[in-house]
Motif scaffolding. Structure first.
Motif, mmCIF file in Angstrom:
data_model
loop_
_atom_site.group_PDB
_atom_site.id
_atom_site.type_symbol
_atom_site.label_atom_id
_atom_site.label_comp_id
_atom_site.label_asym_id
_atom_site.label_seq_id
_atom_site.Cartn_x
_atom_site.Cartn_y
_atom_site.Cartn_z
ATOM 1 N N ASP A 396 0.727 -1.126 -0.004
ATOM 2 C CA ASP A 396 0.031 0.050 -0.169
ATOM 3 C C ASP A 396 0.866 1.146 -0.022
ATOM 4 O O ASP A 396 0.989 2.033 1.058
ATOM 5 N N PRO A 397 1.613 1.414 -1.377
ATOM 6 C CA PRO A 397 2.724 2.529 -1.138
ATOM 7 C C PRO A 397 2.112 3.947 -1.154
ATOM 8 O O PRO A 397 3.149 4.990 -0.768
ATOM 9 N N THR A 398 0.919 4.217 -1.086
ATOM 10 C CA THR A 398 0.357 5.624 -1.006
ATOM 11 C C THR A 398 0.299 6.183 0.280
ATOM 12 O O THR A 398 -0.052 7.342 0.467
ATOM 13 N N ARG A 399 0.370 5.246 1.327
ATOM 14 C CA ARG A 399 0.147 5.978 2.705
ATOM 15 C C ARG A 399 1.166 5.100 3.521
ATOM 16 O O ARG A 399 1.616 4.142 3.541
ATOM 17 N N TRP A 400 1.079 5.672 4.910
ATOM 18 C CA TRP A 400 1.785 5.108 5.981
ATOM 19 C C TRP A 400 0.572 4.578 6.765
ATOM 20 O O TRP A 400 -0.405 5.266 7.262
ATOM 21 N N ARG A 401 0.535 3.523 7.368
ATOM 22 C CA ARG A 401 -0.343 2.548 8.047
ATOM 23 C C ARG A 401 -0.039 2.536 9.550
ATOM 24 O O ARG A 401 1.313 2.614 9.908
ATOM 25 N N GLN A 402 -0.620 2.500 10.631
ATOM 26 C CA GLN A 402 -0.646 2.413 11.873
ATOM 27 C C GLN A 402 -0.021 0.994 11.944
ATOM 28 O O GLN A 402 -0.099 0.159 11.532
ATOM 29 N N TYR A 403 1.347 1.108 12.811
ATOM 30 C CA TYR A 403 1.996 0.018 13.298
ATOM 31 C C TYR A 403 1.436 -0.984 14.243
ATOM 32 O O TYR A 403 1.451 -0.341 15.483
ATOM 33 N N GLU A 404 0.931 -2.166 13.773
ATOM 34 C CA GLU A 404 -0.172 -2.725 14.719
ATOM 35 C C GLU A 404 0.591 -3.646 15.792
ATOM 36 O O GLU A 404 0.079 -5.023 15.653
ATOM 37 N N PHE A 405 1.783 -3.424 16.192
ATOM 38 C CA PHE A 405 2.594 -4.586 17.018
ATOM 39 C C PHE A 405 2.201 -4.791 18.353
ATOM 40 O O PHE A 405 1.958 -3.608 19.102
ATOM 41 N N LYS A 406 1.887 -5.735 18.875
ATOM 42 C CA LYS A 406 1.594 -5.906 20.324
ATOM 43 C C LYS A 406 2.329 -7.200 20.816
ATOM 44 O O LYS A 406 2.590 -8.159 20.128
ATOM 45 N N SER A 407 2.961 -6.912 22.060
ATOM 46 C CA SER A 407 3.967 -8.005 22.503
ATOM 47 C C SER A 407 3.864 -7.771 24.034
ATOM 48 O O SER A 407 4.359 -6.647 24.578
ATOM 49 N N GLY A 408 3.109 -8.470 24.995
ATOM 50 C CA GLY A 408 3.065 -8.413 26.278
ATOM 51 C C GLY A 408 2.314 -7.038 26.750
ATOM 52 O O GLY A 408 1.255 -6.868 26.287
ATOM 53 N N SER A 409 3.108 -6.126 27.537
ATOM 54 C CA SER A 409 2.500 -5.042 27.853
ATOM 55 C C SER A 409 2.644 -4.053 26.862
ATOM 56 O O SER A 409 2.256 -2.802 26.944
ATOM 57 N N VAL A 410 3.204 -4.040 25.758
ATOM 58 C CA VAL A 410 3.540 -3.068 24.693
ATOM 59 C C VAL A 410 2.555 -3.395 23.609
ATOM 60 O O VAL A 410 2.131 -4.362 23.128
ATOM 61 N N ASP A 411 1.766 -2.214 23.193
ATOM 62 C CA ASP A 411 0.737 -1.956 22.161
ATOM 63 C C ASP A 411 1.094 -0.728 21.630
ATOM 64 O O ASP A 411 0.792 0.218 21.930
ATOM 65 N N CYS A 412 1.722 -0.904 20.224
ATOM 66 C CA CYS A 412 2.085 0.223 19.383
ATOM 67 C C CYS A 412 0.976 0.920 18.845
ATOM 68 O O CYS A 412 1.088 1.994 18.391
ATOM 69 N N THR A 413 -0.480 0.438 19.099
ATOM 70 C CA THR A 413 -1.408 1.265 18.573
ATOM 71 C C THR A 413 -2.060 2.190 19.765
ATOM 72 O O THR A 413 -2.748 3.026 19.270
ATOM 73 N N LYS A 414 -1.320 2.138 20.862
ATOM 74 C CA LYS A 414 -1.756 3.091 21.857
ATOM 75 C C LYS A 414 -0.556 3.903 22.404
ATOM 76 O O LYS A 414 0.747 3.225 22.245
ATOM 77 N N PRO A 415 -0.715 5.006 22.968
ATOM 78 C CA PRO A 415 0.581 5.825 23.561
ATOM 79 C C PRO A 415 1.102 5.249 24.561
ATOM 80 O O PRO A 415 0.499 4.318 25.183
ATOM 81 N N GLY A 416 2.414 5.405 24.625
ATOM 82 C CA GLY A 416 3.466 4.754 25.648
ATOM 83 C C GLY A 416 4.678 4.941 25.675
ATOM 84 O O GLY A 416 5.041 6.338 24.910
ATOM 85 N N SER A 417 5.530 4.674 26.576
ATOM 86 C CA SER A 417 6.875 5.113 26.776
ATOM 87 C C SER A 417 7.830 4.320 27.260
ATOM 88 O O SER A 417 7.364 2.918 27.816
ATOM 89 N N GLY A 418 9.056 4.437 27.575
ATOM 90 C CA GLY A 418 9.878 3.541 28.077
ATOM 91 C C GLY A 418 10.764 2.872 26.832
ATOM 92 O O GLY A 418 10.381 2.859 25.626
ATOM 93 N N GLN A 419 11.919 2.289 27.253
ATOM 94 C CA GLN A 419 13.004 1.796 26.407
ATOM 95 C C GLN A 419 12.314 0.499 25.442
ATOM 96 O O GLN A 419 12.292 0.444 24.252
ATOM 97 N N GLN A 420 11.513 -0.344 26.091
ATOM 98 C CA GLN A 420 10.857 -1.467 25.486
ATOM 99 C C GLN A 420 9.848 -0.899 24.339
ATOM 100 O O GLN A 420 9.761 -1.439 23.221
ATOM 101 N N TYR A 421 9.039 -0.207 24.837
ATOM 102 C CA TYR A 421 8.105 0.254 23.832
ATOM 103 C C TYR A 421 8.717 1.179 22.909
ATOM 104 O O TYR A 421 8.284 1.046 21.513
ATOM 105 N N ASN A 422 9.770 2.179 23.209
ATOM 106 C CA ASN A 422 10.316 2.806 22.161
ATOM 107 C C ASN A 422 11.069 1.974 20.945
ATOM 108 O O ASN A 422 11.019 2.330 19.755
#
Length: 435
Positions: A396-422
């Protein structure tokens, strides 16, 4: 009375035994329950937890494979490693002959039927631009005696002018290049130093050794093993037999600017053939190529990880570095069991590990680099890019999509912080995968 007393006594005895046996039985059961009770909860926990962990791990692996795997199509053609510029027809007409010479058996295996070629197909694709540029630097293809690669000294033990046709010149020129290339690669690999054992350094020492002779290789590795023009000057001054030679004075041996001269005919331009659409900090494409032939991991990882990468990935990395588009830590090959890194098809361009690298200067640097990659998407075979919680893909080269990665307490679709999240959400680095 005595008889009745005896009967009563017997009855009481039997009753007592029955009561005693019943009490003993209950006590034994209670004891058993008491002995097993401490182990019941851990046992039940293990029965429930172990399958859950196995399922979680399996799902995580499948998800990572889905996100990170680049499906290479088995179609014809290969991508060019780098471009050339200013190569005239007098040199370009010998390209096929040069590539054929590179595919011939190794010179040390003369007469042996089971000897491999000097260069693999991937290496030929990677190095042929340098061979063409080298030939331009040597002669421009226009020499009366036909020695277009100036390889008479290689054929005739130091004597000049003994080659009189281009075919022979190419044969011995390619063999000389191969011998130097192999020696430099072997020496670099033994250093375990990423500044030494990377493609950029190896090719530069190889090119300068082609001009000076293989003696420069030993000299380079005895003096830091990292190419520089100053190192070339020191070697030229050491071997010069005169001090007056025009612009080269007093470095009157070979050409200490040989690498620079060869690179004049190589195209590291940031202007690719594809039109980029600028959307704030995240440029896109109207269309992108996705049918690329698979490549083997035939190139030493230029980031010094100790692994091998594909020619496309090495070309992408070299293009970024040659254009000074990223001046921080970069890591490509990775020793893991999933994703693109162990396949030699991905690089991580790290800004500040574990931190959200969203300063204005970092975002501008990322935009410039990503613009270059998308301009050259077809040239480098770019498959997808992940940056700041978003993903761009040829799907889908015409746009950037949300990176929907989830692992444990990290959910890239939601705001977050910290080394693991970043790190997991790619806020601290740009991930680039190629086909």
């Amino acid at each position: 009375m005595a008889a009745w007393a005896a009967v009563v006594k017997k009855g009481l005895t039997k009753a007592g035994k029955a009561v005693g046996q019943k009490a003993l039985s209950k006590a034994t059961e209670a004891t058993k329950r008491f002995q097993w009770r401490p182990f019941v909860l851990p046992l039940l926990t293990m029965i429930v937890l172990i399958p859950a962990l196995v399922i979680f791990f399996f799902v995580q692996v499948l998800y990572n494979q889905f996100v990170n795997d680049a499906e290479a199509s088995a179609t014809s053609g290969t991508s060019s490693v780098i471009g050339t510029k200013g190569i005239n027809e007098a040199v370009l007409k010998w390209k096929d002959e040069m590539m054929a010479a590179m595919a011939k058996p190794k010179p040390e295996c003369a007469g042996k039927s089971d000897c491999g070629p000097m260069f693999t197909p991937d290496e030929i694709q990677q190095l042929i631009p340098y061979i063409l540029a080298l030939t331009m630097a040597e002669s421009g293809g226009n020499v009366p005696n036909g020695d277009i690669m100036q390889s008479s000294e290689s054929m005739c033990g130091g004597k000049m002018g003994c080659i009189t046709d281009p075919i022979t010149s190419i044969k011995y020129g390619i063999e000389h290049f191969y011998k130097v290339w192999i020696e430099v690669k072997d020496r670099a690999a033994k250093t375990n130093n990423s500044q030494v054992n990377n493609f950029d350094n190896i090719i530069k020492i190889t090119l300068q050794s082609y001009n000076f002779g293989s003696g420069f290789t030993g000299f380079a590795f005895a003096n830091g093993a990292i190419y520089s023009e100053e190192l070339a000057k020191k070697f030229a001054l050491k071997h010069a037999t005169r001090s007056d030679c025009g612009w080269r004075s007093p470095y009157c041996y070979g050409n200490f600017k040989y690498v620079e001269k060869v690179f004049e005919f190589l195209d590291f331009s940031s202007s690719g053939s594809q039109q980029v659409v600028q959307n704030g900090n995240l440029p896109t494409l109207q269309s992108a190529k996705s049918n690329f032939s698979p490549e083997g991991q035939s190139v030493i990882d230029p980031t010094g990880t100790g692994g091998n990468v594909t020619p496309r990935l090495a070309a992408m990395y070299n293009g970024v570095k040659s254009n000074n588009l990223f001046n921080h830590s970069v890591s490509c090959w990775g020793n893991r069991t999933w994703g693109e890194h162990p396949k030699g098809r991905a690089c991580d361009f790290m800004f500040r590990f574990g931190e959200n690298s969203n300063s204005s200067s970092e975002l501008a640097e990322a935009q410039k680099m990503i613009t270059y990659l998308l301009q050259n998407q077809e040239k480098f075979g770019i498959y997808y890019i992940i940056w700041q919680n978003k993903i761009w893909s040829t799907k889908d080269p015409t746009r950037w999509r949300q990176y929907e990665f989830k692992s444990g307490s990290v959910d890239c679709t939601k705001p977050g912080s910290g080394q693991q999240y970043n790190t997991l959400c790619h806020n601290d680095h740009i991930h680039v995968s190629v086909y």
